[in-house]
Scaffold this motif. Structure first.
Motif, PDB file in Angstrom:
ATOM      1  N   HIS A   1      37.401  44.790  37.433  1.00 29.06           N
ATOM      2  CA  HIS A   1      35.968  46.032  37.596  1.00 29.06           C
ATOM      3  C   HIS A   1      34.851  45.262  38.265  1.00 29.06           C
ATOM      4  N   GLU A   2      34.436  43.821  37.503  1.00 26.38           N
ATOM      5  CA  GLU A   2      33.419  43.404  38.103  1.00 26.38           C
ATOM      6  C   GLU A   2      33.343  43.130  39.365  1.00 26.38           C
ATOM      7  N   ILE A   3      34.381  42.749  39.791  1.00 26.62           N
ATOM      8  CA  ILE A   3      34.507  42.335  40.758  1.00 26.62           C
ATOM      9  C   ILE A   3      34.085  43.120  41.961  1.00 26.62           C
ATOM     10  N   THR A   4      34.940  44.439  41.611  1.00 27.09           N
ATOM     11  CA  THR A   4      35.340  45.864  42.386  1.00 27.09           C
ATOM     12  C   THR A   4      33.661  46.176  42.229  1.00 27.09           C
ATOM     13  N   ASP A   5      32.697  46.485  41.857  1.00 26.22           N
ATOM     14  CA  ASP A   5      31.319  46.610  41.400  1.00 26.22           C
ATOM     15  C   ASP A   5      31.018  45.455  42.381  1.00 26.22           C
ATOM     16  N   ALA A   6      30.932  44.946  42.328  1.00 22.11           N
ATOM     17  CA  ALA A   6      30.306  42.804  43.204  1.00 22.11           C
ATOM     18  C   ALA A   6      30.895  43.611  44.600  1.00 22.11           C
ATOM     19  N   PHE A   7      31.931  43.879  44.812  1.00 18.94           N
ATOM     20  CA  PHE A   7      32.318  43.905  46.684  1.00 18.94           C
ATOM     21  C   PHE A   7      32.499  45.252  46.700  1.00 18.94           C
ATOM     22  N   LYS A   8      32.003  46.542  46.430  1.00 21.55           N
ATOM     23  CA  LYS A   8      31.850  47.787  46.988  1.00 21.55           C
ATOM     24  C   LYS A   8      31.681  48.458  48.120  1.00 21.55           C
ATOM     25  N   ASP A   9      30.476  47.531  48.139  1.00 23.94           N
ATOM     26  CA  ASP A   9      30.022  46.971  49.685  1.00 23.94           C
ATOM     27  C   ASP A   9      30.886  46.712  51.428  1.00 23.94           C
ATOM     28  N   THR A  10      32.174  46.094  50.803  1.00 21.18           N
ATOM     29  CA  THR A  10      32.727  45.559  51.049  1.00 21.18           C
ATOM     30  C   THR A  10      33.691  45.773  52.012  1.00 21.18           C
ATOM     31  N   ASP A  11      33.954  45.376  53.756  1.00 21.43           N
ATOM     32  CA  ASP A  11      35.736  46.007  54.195  1.00 21.43           C
ATOM     33  C   ASP A  11      36.414  46.149  53.669  1.00 21.43           C
ATOM     34  N   LYS A  12      36.805  44.652  53.701  1.00 16.35           N
ATOM     35  CA  LYS A  12      37.435  43.862  53.434  1.00 16.35           C
ATOM     36  C   LYS A  12      37.769  42.673  52.577  1.00 16.35           C
ATOM     37  N   LEU A  13      37.716  42.850  51.364  1.00 15.23           N
ATOM     38  CA  LEU A  13      37.555  40.919  50.102  1.00 15.23           C
ATOM     39  C   LEU A  13      39.088  40.289  51.014  1.00 15.23           C
ATOM     40  N   VAL A  14      38.321  39.127  50.711  1.00 18.49           N
ATOM     41  CA  VAL A  14      39.628  38.176  51.649  1.00 18.49           C
ATOM     42  C   VAL A  14      39.809  37.745  49.505  1.00 18.49           C
ATOM     43  N   VAL A  15      40.717  37.308  49.255  1.00 21.29           N
ATOM     44  CA  VAL A  15      40.961  36.480  47.440  1.00 21.29           C
ATOM     45  C   VAL A  15      41.772  35.866  48.207  1.00 21.29           C
ATOM     46  N   VAL A  16      41.264  34.770  47.881  1.00 24.04           N
ATOM     47  CA  VAL A  16      42.059  33.032  48.748  1.00 24.04           C
ATOM     48  C   VAL A  16      42.224  32.808  47.051  1.00 24.04           C
ATOM     49  N   GLY A  17      43.442  32.785  46.570  1.00 22.26           N
ATOM     50  CA  GLY A  17      43.843  31.769  45.907  1.00 22.26           C
ATOM     51  C   GLY A  17      44.374  30.211  45.860  1.00 22.26           C
ATOM     52  N   LEU A  18      43.639  29.836  44.537  1.00 23.88           N
ATOM     53  CA  LEU A  18      44.143  28.435  44.744  1.00 23.88           C
ATOM     54  C   LEU A  18      45.738  28.169  44.506  1.00 23.88           C
ATOM     55  N   LEU A  19      46.541  28.106  44.836  1.00 26.54           N
ATOM     56  CA  LEU A  19      48.052  26.995  44.463  1.00 26.54           C
ATOM     57  C   LEU A  19      47.889  25.716  43.553  1.00 26.54           C
ATOM     58  N   ARG A  20      49.194  26.011  43.104  1.00 26.82           N
ATOM     59  CA  ARG A  20      50.069  26.749  42.740  1.00 26.82           C
ATOM     60  C   ARG A  20      49.395  27.843  41.249  1.00 26.82           C
ATOM     61  N   GLY A  21      48.434  27.286  40.939  1.00 23.72           N
ATOM     62  CA  GLY A  21      48.204  27.669  39.238  1.00 23.72           C
ATOM     63  C   GLY A  21      47.603  28.478  38.922  1.00 23.72           C
ATOM     64  N   SER A  22      46.848  29.311  40.416  1.00 25.79           N
ATOM     65  CA  SER A  22      46.373  30.564  40.026  1.00 25.79           C
ATOM     66  C   SER A  22      47.095  31.631  39.952  1.00 25.79           C
ATOM     67  N   PHE A  23      49.204  31.674  40.560  1.00 29.09           N
ATOM     68  CA  PHE A  23      49.518  32.339  41.237  1.00 29.09           C
ATOM     69  C   PHE A  23      50.169  33.899  40.417  1.00 29.09           C
ATOM     70  N   ILE A  24      49.862  33.508  39.472  1.00 29.64           N
ATOM     71  CA  ILE A  24      50.398  34.650  38.068  1.00 29.64           C
ATOM     72  C   ILE A  24      48.452  35.474  37.829  1.00 29.64           C
ATOM     73  N   PHE A  25      47.453  34.842  38.011  1.00 27.65           N
ATOM     74  CA  PHE A  25      46.178  35.113  37.733  1.00 27.65           C
ATOM     75  C   PHE A  25      45.832  36.177  38.830  1.00 27.65           C
ATOM     76  N   ILE A  26      45.867  35.618  39.729  1.00 27.29           N
ATOM     77  CA  ILE A  26      45.663  36.424  41.035  1.00 27.29           C
ATOM     78  C   ILE A  26      46.422  37.525  41.743  1.00 27.29           C
ATOM     79  N   ALA A  27      47.452  38.033  40.988  1.00 28.86           N
ATOM     80  CA  ALA A  27      48.836  38.901  40.840  1.00 28.86           C
ATOM     81  C   ALA A  27      48.401  40.080  40.270  1.00 28.86           C
ATOM     82  N   ASP A  28      48.392  39.836  39.360  1.00 30.48           N
ATOM     83  CA  ASP A  28      47.167  40.705  38.613  1.00 30.48           C
ATOM     84  C   ASP A  28      46.150  40.541  38.174  1.00 30.48           C
ATOM     85  N   LEU A  29      45.122  40.065  38.761  1.00 30.07           N
ATOM     86  CA  LEU A  29      43.543  40.630  39.180  1.00 30.07           C
ATOM     87  C   LEU A  29      43.475  41.444  40.600  1.00 30.07           C
TER      88      LEU A  29
END
Ligand code: 5GP
Ligand code: MG
Ligand code: MG
Length: 179
Positions: A26-54
């Motif tokens: 929710h905080e991220i959505t608010d902070a980037f609400k003026d963005t056309d398209k956010l690029v979410v860069v996941g650092l593999l491999r440990g973030s793969f489940i976190f990024i999927a949920d986020l």
């Protein structure tokens, strides 16, 4: 080399993780609400489940890309040597980027990755890390969003491994050797 026997003691429940991920999104959505398209860069491999949920809780158009940097072999100590094993597929020049990391420990991995990504001139770059070990920090890293501060324990689960095991644990736990 065979591994010493260990058990995993629960540290953060899957319910607590889900609630925190939702709040971060929710905080991220608010902070980037003026963005056309956010690029979410996941650092593999440990973030793969976190990024999927986020990303499923971020209410904005997002692109997802991955980068693999390695500072650990199969051991438990950081080598302080960071290598890019797998680079992003897409361009981030002029884009709004959210780098998603599993754990900030000494800070060396993230610092190095951010330096590399900065050379590509994103319009804006922020960091979200699920876990943070403040007592271990050796170098300053600008992480705007942190899921949980944790003590200096070796943790596994929710995508995070010990020698490639325990990534599929739904909660986060600490490794305790039994002999
Ligand atoms: P740093 O460069 O900040 O010391 O470490 C960064 C990386 O080391 C983290 O992104 C994570 O992949 C790994 N790491 C740090 N602490 C732990 C831990 O407690 N458990 C596991 N499995 N990996 C860790
Ligand atoms: Mg990592
Ligand atoms: Mg690892």
């Amino acid at each position: 080399m065979p591994q010493a026997p260990y058990v995993v003691d629960k540290l953060i429940s899957s319910k607590a993780i889900a609630a925190r991920v939702e709040a971060l999104a929710h905080e991220i959505t608010d902070a980037f609400k003026d963005t056309d398209k956010l690029v979410v860069v996941g650092l593999l491999r440990g973030s793969f489940i976190f990024i999927a949920d986020l990303v499923r809780e971020i209410d904005l158009p997002v692109e997802v890309d991955f980068l693999e940097a390695s500072s650990y072999g199969d051991g438990m100590e950081s080598s302080r040597e960071v290598r890019i094993l797998k680079d992003l597929r897409g361009e981030i020049h002029g884009r709004d980027v959210l780098v998603v990391e599993d754990i900030i420990d000494t800070g060396h991995t993230l610092k190095h990755v951010l330096e590399i990504l900065e050379t590509r001139h994103p319009r804006r770059m922020e960091v979200c890390a699920l876990l943070n070990k403040p007592s271990r920090r050796e170098t300053d890293v600008p992480a705007r969003w942190i899921g949980f501060d944790i003590p200096d324990e070796f943790v596994v689960g929710y995508g995070i491994d010990y020698a490639q095991r325990n990534r599929n644990l739904p909660h986060i736990g600490k490794v305790r050797f039994t002999e």
